[in-house]
Design a protein around this motif. Structure first.
Motif, PDB file in Angstrom:
ATOM      1  N   ARG A  41     -66.078 -50.860  51.176  1.00 33.22           N
ATOM      2  CA  ARG A  41     -65.562 -49.598  51.724  1.00 33.22           C
ATOM      3  C   ARG A  41     -64.488 -49.012  50.834  1.00 33.22           C
ATOM      4  NH1 ARG A  41     -64.686 -50.053  58.069  1.00 33.22           N
ATOM      5  NH2 ARG A  41     -63.375 -48.260  57.626  1.00 33.22           N
ATOM      6  N   LEU A  42     -63.675 -49.866  50.252  1.00 24.79           N
ATOM      7  CA  LEU A  42     -62.637 -49.414  49.331  1.00 24.79           C
ATOM      8  C   LEU A  42     -63.271 -48.704  48.138  1.00 24.79           C
ATOM      9  CD1 LEU A  42     -59.475 -49.834  49.149  1.00 24.79           C
ATOM     10  CD2 LEU A  42     -60.002 -51.681  47.579  1.00 24.79           C
ATOM     11  N   LEU A  43     -64.313 -49.303  47.566  1.00 25.92           N
ATOM     12  CA  LEU A  43     -64.997 -48.691  46.420  1.00 25.92           C
ATOM     13  C   LEU A  43     -65.701 -47.408  46.827  1.00 25.92           C
ATOM     14  CD1 LEU A  43     -66.521 -51.803  44.601  1.00 25.92           C
ATOM     15  CD2 LEU A  43     -64.312 -50.694  44.226  1.00 25.92           C
ATOM     16  N   GLN A  44     -66.316 -47.413  47.996  1.00 22.04           N
ATOM     17  CA  GLN A  44     -67.013 -46.215  48.466  1.00 22.04           C
ATOM     18  C   GLN A  44     -66.042 -45.068  48.729  1.00 22.04           C
ATOM     19  OE1 GLN A  44     -69.119 -48.079  51.723  1.00 22.04           O
ATOM     20  NE2 GLN A  44     -71.020 -48.158  50.552  1.00 22.04           N
ATOM     21  N   ALA A  45     -64.781 -45.387  48.953  1.00 18.56           N
ATOM     22  CA  ALA A  45     -63.760 -44.365  49.164  1.00 18.56           C
ATOM     23  C   ALA A  45     -63.206 -43.836  47.845  1.00 18.56           C
ATOM     24  CB  ALA A  45     -62.620 -44.924  50.021  1.00 18.56           C
ATOM     25  N   GLY A  46     -63.702 -44.380  46.727  1.00 20.64           N
ATOM     26  CA  GLY A  46     -63.311 -43.847  45.430  1.00 20.64           C
ATOM     27  C   GLY A  46     -62.363 -44.704  44.615  1.00 20.64           C
ATOM     28  N   GLU A  47     -61.967 -45.854  45.135  1.00 21.04           N
ATOM     29  CA  GLU A  47     -61.102 -46.745  44.350  1.00 21.04           C
ATOM     30  C   GLU A  47     -61.905 -47.336  43.195  1.00 21.04           C
ATOM     31  OE1 GLU A  47     -57.736 -47.510  44.676  1.00 21.04           O
ATOM     32  OE2 GLU A  47     -57.753 -45.867  46.125  1.00 21.04           O
ATOM     33  N   MET A  48     -61.244 -47.547  42.084  1.00 17.14           N
ATOM     34  CA  MET A  48     -61.892 -48.162  40.937  1.00 17.14           C
ATOM     35  C   MET A  48     -62.003 -49.670  41.183  1.00 17.14           C
ATOM     36  SD  MET A  48     -62.607 -45.711  38.927  1.00 17.14           S
ATOM     37  CE  MET A  48     -63.091 -46.638  37.491  1.00 17.14           C
ATOM     38  N   PRO A  49     -63.138 -50.269  40.835  1.00 19.04           N
ATOM     39  CA  PRO A  49     -63.292 -51.716  41.036  1.00 19.04           C
ATOM     40  C   PRO A  49     -62.380 -52.509  40.117  1.00 19.04           C
ATOM     41  CG  PRO A  49     -65.223 -50.805  39.940  1.00 19.04           C
ATOM     42  CD  PRO A  49     -64.324 -49.647  40.268  1.00 19.04           C
ATOM     43  N   HIS A  50     -61.798 -53.547  40.653  1.00 15.20           N
ATOM     44  CA  HIS A  50     -60.930 -54.422  39.878  1.00 15.20           C
ATOM     45  C   HIS A  50     -61.078 -55.830  40.435  1.00 15.20           C
ATOM     46  CE1 HIS A  50     -57.331 -55.969  37.911  1.00 15.20           C
ATOM     47  NE2 HIS A  50     -57.391 -54.893  37.143  1.00 15.20           N
ATOM     48  N   PHE A  51     -61.576 -56.733  39.620  1.00 19.07           N
ATOM     49  CA  PHE A  51     -61.876 -58.082  40.079  1.00 19.07           C
ATOM     50  C   PHE A  51     -60.664 -58.771  40.696  1.00 19.07           C
ATOM     51  CE2 PHE A  51     -62.659 -62.695  38.849  1.00 19.07           C
ATOM     52  CZ  PHE A  51     -63.423 -62.974  39.971  1.00 19.07           C
ATOM     53  N   LYS A  85     -69.884 -54.277  43.561  1.00 15.54           N
ATOM     54  CA  LYS A  85     -69.811 -53.116  42.662  1.00 15.54           C
ATOM     55  C   LYS A  85     -71.168 -52.439  42.552  1.00 15.54           C
ATOM     56  CE  LYS A  85     -68.548 -54.094  38.564  1.00 15.54           C
ATOM     57  NZ  LYS A  85     -68.023 -54.333  37.216  1.00 15.54           N
ATOM     58  N   ALA A  86     -72.219 -53.235  42.378  1.00  6.66           N
ATOM     59  CA  ALA A  86     -73.567 -52.679  42.249  1.00  6.66           C
ATOM     60  C   ALA A  86     -73.983 -51.963  43.532  1.00  6.66           C
ATOM     61  CB  ALA A  86     -74.554 -53.795  41.909  1.00  6.66           C
ATOM     62  N   GLU A  87     -73.650 -52.540  44.672  1.00  4.39           N
ATOM     63  CA  GLU A  87     -73.986 -51.902  45.946  1.00  4.39           C
ATOM     64  C   GLU A  87     -73.243 -50.579  46.106  1.00  4.39           C
ATOM     65  OE1 GLU A  87     -73.987 -52.795  50.742  1.00  4.39           O
ATOM     66  OE2 GLU A  87     -73.700 -54.456  49.355  1.00  4.39           O
ATOM     67  N   ALA A  88     -71.978 -50.556  45.722  1.00  8.45           N
ATOM     68  CA  ALA A  88     -71.197 -49.321  45.811  1.00  8.45           C
ATOM     69  C   ALA A  88     -71.784 -48.247  44.905  1.00  8.45           C
ATOM     70  CB  ALA A  88     -69.738 -49.588  45.447  1.00  8.45           C
ATOM     71  N   LYS A  89     -72.179 -48.650  43.722  1.00  9.82           N
ATOM     72  CA  LYS A  89     -72.765 -47.696  42.774  1.00  9.82           C
ATOM     73  C   LYS A  89     -74.090 -47.164  43.308  1.00  9.82           C
ATOM     74  CE  LYS A  89     -73.969 -47.076  37.946  1.00  9.82           C
ATOM     75  NZ  LYS A  89     -74.041 -47.671  36.613  1.00  9.82           N
ATOM     76  N   ALA A  90     -74.916 -48.050  43.850  1.00 18.97           N
ATOM     77  CA  ALA A  90     -76.209 -47.634  44.388  1.00 18.97           C
ATOM     78  C   ALA A  90     -76.045 -46.713  45.590  1.00 18.97           C
ATOM     79  CB  ALA A  90     -77.032 -48.866  44.777  1.00 18.97           C
ATOM     80  N   SER A  91     -75.043 -46.990  46.428  1.00 16.83           N
ATOM     81  CA  SER A  91     -74.847 -46.155  47.618  1.00 16.83           C
ATOM     82  C   SER A  91     -74.329 -44.768  47.265  1.00 16.83           C
ATOM     83  CB  SER A  91     -73.920 -46.845  48.623  1.00 16.83           C
ATOM     84  OG  SER A  91     -72.600 -46.894  48.147  1.00 16.83           O
ATOM     85  N   SER A  92     -73.701 -44.634  46.102  1.00  8.23           N
ATOM     86  CA  SER A  92     -73.192 -43.318  45.704  1.00  8.23           C
ATOM     87  C   SER A  92     -74.164 -42.580  44.786  1.00  8.23           C
ATOM     88  CB  SER A  92     -71.831 -43.459  45.011  1.00  8.23           C
ATOM     89  OG  SER A  92     -71.975 -44.091  43.758  1.00  8.23           O
ATOM     90  N   ALA A  93     -75.224 -43.240  44.364  1.00  9.70           N
ATOM     91  CA  ALA A  93     -76.200 -42.598  43.478  1.00  9.70           C
ATOM     92  C   ALA A  93     -76.835 -41.411  44.191  1.00  9.70           C
ATOM     93  CB  ALA A  93     -77.276 -43.585  43.058  1.00  9.70           C
ATOM     94  N   GLY A  94     -76.905 -40.312  43.506  1.00  9.95           N
ATOM     95  CA  GLY A  94     -77.509 -39.124  44.074  1.00  9.95           C
ATOM     96  C   GLY A  94     -76.547 -38.271  44.877  1.00  9.95           C
ATOM     97  N   GLN A  95     -75.338 -38.758  45.122  1.00 11.71           N
ATOM     98  CA  GLN A  95     -74.352 -37.971  45.854  1.00 11.71           C
ATOM     99  C   GLN A  95     -73.508 -37.190  44.856  1.00 11.71           C
ATOM    100  OE1 GLN A  95     -72.034 -40.510  48.346  1.00 11.71           O
ATOM    101  NE2 GLN A  95     -73.766 -41.188  49.550  1.00 11.71           N
ATOM    102  N   ARG A  96     -73.277 -35.962  45.147  1.00 14.02           N
ATOM    103  CA  ARG A  96     -72.441 -35.133  44.283  1.00 14.02           C
ATOM    104  C   ARG A  96     -70.977 -35.293  44.666  1.00 14.02           C
ATOM    105  NH1 ARG A  96     -74.892 -30.993  41.232  1.00 14.02           N
ATOM    106  NH2 ARG A  96     -77.039 -30.607  41.775  1.00 14.02           N
ATOM    107  N   SER A  97     -70.129 -35.205  43.674  1.00 12.73           N
ATOM    108  CA  SER A  97     -68.698 -35.193  43.959  1.00 12.73           C
ATOM    109  C   SER A  97     -68.344 -33.844  44.578  1.00 12.73           C
ATOM    110  CB  SER A  97     -67.900 -35.393  42.678  1.00 12.73           C
ATOM    111  OG  SER A  97     -68.008 -34.247  41.852  1.00 12.73           O
TER     112      SER A  97
END
Length: 112
Positions: A41-51, A85-97
């Motif tokens: 959820r943090l990544l989906q809200a726009g935070e940058m991933p950080h291990f 990270k991959a799930e967050a990227k896939a869930s945002s694919a196709g969505q416009r900013s």
């Protein structure tokens, strides 16, 4: 009584603010959904991933200092982090900013 996110060991005010932007405002909510869903959820809200931010959360939920994360455990957590990270990227694919949407409304960005 609801405890703030920063009541989780290893997490401070900046992390608490980031989770609030993701709609997570209590430590109980993070404990309920678990570290992987909370970090997603943090990544989906726009935070940058950080291990480190991810494993600090995992260690904190276990009541352990973040420096405990080492060796094989750290390798396993890295695999989980990469999957999140991959799930967050896939869930945002196709969505416009929002910017792309505004430019599209002005006719500047071609429609997808």
């Amino acid at each position: 009584m609801s405890l703030p996110v920063s009541s989780i060991p290893n997490l401070g005010p900046a992390t608490e603010a980031a989770y609030a932007r993701a709609g997570i405002t209590t430590a109980e909510e993070i404990r309920q959904i678990g570290p992987d869903a909370a970090y997603l959820r943090l990544l989906q809200a726009g935070e940058m991933p950080h291990f480190i931010g991810y494993y600090v959360l995992v260690m904190g939920l276990q009541g352990r200092p973040w420096t405990d994360c080492q060796g094989e455990e750290k390798k396993r957590l890295r695999i989980r982090f990469d999957a999140i990270k991959a799930e967050a990227k896939a869930s945002s694919a196709g969505q416009r900013s929002e910017l792309e949407a505004a430019l599209n409304a002005l006719g500047v960005v071609p429609k997808r």
